[in-house]
Design an enzyme around this catalytic site. Structure first.
Site, PDB file in Angstrom:
ATOM      1  N   GLY B  51       0.790  -1.221   0.000  1.00 44.41           N
ATOM      2  CA  GLY B  51       0.000   0.000   0.000  1.00 44.41           C
ATOM      3  C   GLY B  51       0.821   1.269   0.000  1.00 44.41           C
ATOM      4  CB  CYS B 261     -24.607  -9.700 -19.702  1.00 47.51           C
ATOM      5  SG  CYS B 261     -23.653  -9.520 -21.223  1.00 47.51           S
ATOM      6  CB  CYS B 264     -22.887 -13.832 -21.673  1.00 40.70           C
ATOM      7  SG  CYS B 264     -22.641 -12.896 -20.141  1.00 40.70           S
ATOM      8  CB  CYS B 281     -20.019  -8.854 -19.107  1.00 43.83           C
ATOM      9  SG  CYS B 281     -21.198 -10.123 -18.695  1.00 43.83           S
ATOM     10  CB  CYS B 287     -18.958 -11.098 -21.964  1.00 41.92           C
ATOM     11  SG  CYS B 287     -20.633 -10.840 -22.537  1.00 41.92           S
TER      12      CYS B 287
END
Lengths: 252, 619
Positions: B51, B261, B264, B281, B287
């Site tokens: 981080g 979606c 898909c 998607c 997808c």
């Protein structure tokens, strides 16, 4: 000159050789002598009235004891249950606390914190003497009742009240939960006869309860009525001392 | 199955060989080995300190800075000829940017390229973490447009670095608080701030909130590269990643109710709007394979952040009433005046401040007896010298003198806004008063200002952020002290504003819209928020008109009486000092010339200067 009796029973205040000179730097640095070697003893339950002409040093004596004036030299001993305390040498913080608990000072004019009502002013004084907030308000209310201040004024800003009303508030704050030593500087000067009588009764009752009082009155009747002893000041010194009728009679 | 792309290695190499002026033995590539080493060194550091943003020597790249130059360098630093590269832009492998980057990297580095997440060893991405499961053999490289999570709340780079170093993230918490106040939800979407490994706040940069839970305890390595800011940071595998949010405000991911979606049919992927009000998607690889039935939908469902879908019943507007008794953080252990401890709460000894050359050597020849604060020897200004005082709990001390007498300098040295040339400052709450806090490091001193010693400045703008609401300003102090309950903070703020007589209807207004007196009240409320044992007031009523100043003065007097604080009041105005304090110190030309009980100083001032001050106050 009084004979020093520091060890007499019930002694509350012992003042020795107290001197105070003002140097006025803003006016060519001239000096004004206010106290020139003052001795004073006050016992519990005693009311000592300080008499004398204007400028004799009466108020200066009270203020030097209270230490709102800083004495040049000399000794101010307050006898407390924990032993004698030298007020002139006490550190500021300790003095501020001791004042709150043990010393009441009632001046001629009330200078309360701005925008504060009578009940708050008196309750604050009672809190400084060690009462819890609720008790302090009760004590303040009782004190104001006793001095006959109209209850409708209790939460009004002190600044808008009359001189006589303010003086009673001041007296209530100085005497609520009675302190060991009470210093009174013209505490009834602005009161009408009826309220004056109430105030004098209150002061007399405090003396009966064992409070040591040092007071300055201009009015001789009050002194005759209240004082167990009168000290006469002239030119920054105590020149005579004795029972009221002896001293005041001699003055009159 | 997506076919592995095999692309000729001619394009870039040809350009390079032209640039190389005919040298044919030079290895193809964009970065020389030195530059790669620099990137790898920074990357390894980043992995070691999760981080933390590691600076690195960023090179010019064949893409504009801010358009992926950082991610590209990281990829070039970690990828080798045995790797298989995938590049995603806006969730799409087929976009112009993605295709060009993929071709360029694979052709110059000699690695294979793919669009299938399962085959990739290095995934360079902007905007998404792939929907497919990622494993220990995989590295995800993020192109970072803004690496600094604190950028929105702090403009200074140096100050951001300090905040990270001291883990001082209260400004971040204030921005979340403000968002909740204004919108009822946290609206920040991409770049949602997270706490990595319990230490550093990090920007998740371009990914949506939907992908943030994927970073927590991940199997894969996440590397973030920012080329413009020249920073690399990382989330190594198995590292805790917690989205920042208040204890009683659940983290939420984006959600399109009943969205599926159009291509898909998935209803548990991150969807983006397509033409005609339809959704698709945001992962072309997933997808495409989902449409072909080449995905494990059950395993995917375990990965997606369904636990963080928005729930109106758990939002702050709905929970405000339920949590009336939400816990507050335990009040800091406040050492009560121990029998053997000092009677003071704050003690200042021999504080001095010299502006200019010479230090203590500049002092002789200055002060009231020489009628100057300017050193005859060095020309330095001796703003304060040999100033000592102490204050006990329940006591207020005045510091009085004309403008320029050094009283504010003393206060600034005590609080830490200025570095004292000489002297010591002790607090009974710090090591029982044995430690000189002037000797503490700056971060420890700053920590004291959170809950040990608060200051109220003459100018409210010095103590408040005028663009932030009254509540947010107070929340800053509370969150710094560890408060993490949104409703608890709101209730505490309401209490404080009520006490300083600011109408609660103004709680959520920016302080910049307040009058001077109201701002000063908010500043006082903030100073009192954590109930610090020591309160410093620097000309608290100067600059306010008389009636407003009187109101603020009354407030302060009431507060000093009811709370057992030790207060230092700086003012040139004897009326303020008389109304608030029992003891005072008088300063002239940087020195203490007189001190005593305030009533005694007022009735029986000794020093000529004090007599003049008092005479002026009586007029």
């Amino acid at each position: 000159m009084p004979t020093p009796q520091p060890d007499r029973p019930g002694a509350v205040l012992t003042v020795r050789e107290l001197r105070k000179t003002f140097t006025l730097h803003t006016i060519d640095g001239r000096t004004v002598v206010s106290l020139d070697g003052v001795d004073l003893d006050v016992a519990a339950g005693e009311h000592v009235a300080v008499a004398g002409p204007s400028g004799a040093g009466k108020s200066s004596l009270l203020r030097c004891i209270h230490r709102s004036y800083l004495p040049d030299s000399g000794s101010v001993l307050l006898h407390t249950p924990d032993g004698p305390v030298e007020l002139t040498a006490l550190p500021d913080r300790a003095l501020a606390r001791l004042r709150g608990r043990e010393i009441g000072y009632v001046s001629q004019f009330l200078t309360p914190p701005p925008r504060t009502g009578p009940l708050d002013v008196v309750a604050a004084a009672a809190r400084r003497r060690g009462l819890a907030p609720a008790e302090a308000r009760d004590a303040a209310a009782e004190s104001l009742h006793r001095l006959g201040l109209d209850e409708a004024l209790w939460d009004v800003d002190c600044g808008v009240l009359s001189g006589g009303e303010r003086q009673r508030i001041n007296l209530a704050a100085g005497t609520v939960r009675p302190p060991r030593l009470l210093l009174l500087d013209e505490p009834v000067s602005a009161l009408d006869p009826r309220n004056r009588e109430r105030a004098l009764q209150l002061i007399a009752s405090l003396t009966d309860q064992g409070v040591a009082v040092v007071a300055v009155f201009h009015d001789l009747d009050a002194m005759r009525q209240l004082a167990t002893r009168v000290v006469q000041m002239t030119d920054a010194r105590i020149v005579a001392e004795g029972p009221a009728r002896d001293i005041l009679g001699a003055v009159a | 199955m997506a076919a592995r792309l095999s692309e000729p290695r001619t394009g870039s190499t040809r350009v390079l060989s032209l640039l190389d002026d005919g040298r044919t033995d030079a290895p193809p590539g964009i970065l020389d080995e030195g530059a790669k080493r620099e990137i790898r060194r920074a990357t390894l550091t980043a992995v070691c300190v999760p981080g933390y943003q590691v600076p690195f020597g960023s090179r010019e790249m064949p893409v504009a800075r801010g358009w992926g130059s950082g991610g590209l360098q990281v990829t070039l630093g970690v990828v080798g000829s045995g790797d298989v590269l995938k590049v995603i832009d806006q969730g799409d492998d087929g976009g112009v940017n993605a295709t060009n980057l993929r071709r360029m990297i694979s052709s110059t580095m000699g690695c294979a390229a793919t669009t299938d997440t399962r085959e990739a060893t290095v995934v360079q991405t902007r905007h998404r973490v792939p929907e497919e499961a990622l494993g220990a053999e995989q590295i995800v490289v993020y192109q970072v447009p803004v690496p600094e999570p604190l950028r929105g709340v702090e403009k200074s780079v140096a100050e951001c670095a300090r905040m990270h170093a001291e883990q001082d993230y209260s400004a971040m918490w204030v921005s979340l608080y403000e968002d909740l106040v204004r919108n009822g939800v946290i609206t920040k979407s991409t770049g949602y701030p997270v706490l990595v490994g319990g230490r550093y706040v990090m920007a998740t940069s371009p990914v949506p909130r939907w992908d943030v839970p994927r970073l927590h305890m991940s199997e894969h390595l996440n590397l973030y590269g920012a080329g413009r800011e020249k920073r690399i940071y990382a989330i190594p595998p198995h590292t805790a990643v917690e989205p920042l949010t208040f204890d009683d405000v659940p983290f939420e991911v984006e959600h399109i109710p009943d969205g599926t979606c159009a291509y898909c049919g998935s209803d548990d992927t991150f969807l983006v709007e397509a033409s005609g009000g339809q959704y698709v998607c945001s992962d072309s690889d997933w997808c495409g394979r989902a449409a072909d039935g080449d995905v494990d939908r059950a395993a995917h469902r375990e990965r997606v952040p369904l636990a963080w879908l928005p729930d109106p019943r758990r939002r702050v507007a709905a929970t405000a009433r339920d949590t009336a008794e939400a816990p507050r953080p335990a009040a800091g252990v406040r050492p009560t005046a121990a029998a053997d401890g000092p009677e003071w709460a704050l003690r200042v000894d021999g504080i001095g401040k010299v502006h200019g050359p010479g230090g203590a050597a500049a002092v002789p020849g200055t002060g009231p007896e020489h009628a100057t604060a300017i050193s005859p020897a060095t020309g330095a200004v001796v703003a304060a010298w040999d100033v000592s005082f102490d204050v006990a709990p329940g006591e207020a001390l005045g510091l009085i003198g004309e403008s320029g007498s050094g009283k504010s300098t003393v206060l600034r040295c005590v609080i830490g806004d200025e570095t004292a040339t000489a002297g010591s400052v002790r607090l009974s709450g710090v090591d029982g008063g044995r430690t000189d806090v002037l000797a503490l490091d700056p971060s420890a001193r700053r920590g004291l200002r959170v809950d040990t010693m608060a200051v109220v400045y003459q100018d409210p703008a010095a103590g408040l952020d005028l663009n932030v609401t009254a509540g947010g300003n107070i929340a800053e102090r509370l969150t710094a002290a560890g408060w993490r309950g949104y409703h608890a903070i709101r209730r505490r703020v309401a209490e404080l504003l009520d006490r300083v007589e600011v109408p609660l209807s103004r709680m959520d207004d920016a302080v910049g819209t307040f009058s001077g007196g109201m701002r000063q009240r908010v500043q006082i409320a903030k100073a009192l928020a954590t109930e610090p044992p020591v309160l410093l007031l620097d000309e608290p009523t100067t600059g306010l008109d008389a009636s407003v100043a009187a109101g603020v003065l009354d407030l302060l007097r009431g507060l000093l009486i009811e709370r057992n604080v030790a207060a230092v009041v700086v003012s040139h105005d004897f009326a303020v000092i008389e109304a608030l304090t029992e003891r005072s110190v008088v300063m002239q030309l940087g020195r203490v010339i007189e001190s005593g009980l305030t009533d005694q100083l007022f009735r029986d001032p000794h020093h000529p200067y004090t007599q003049r001050l008092v005479a002026a106050a009586r007029r």
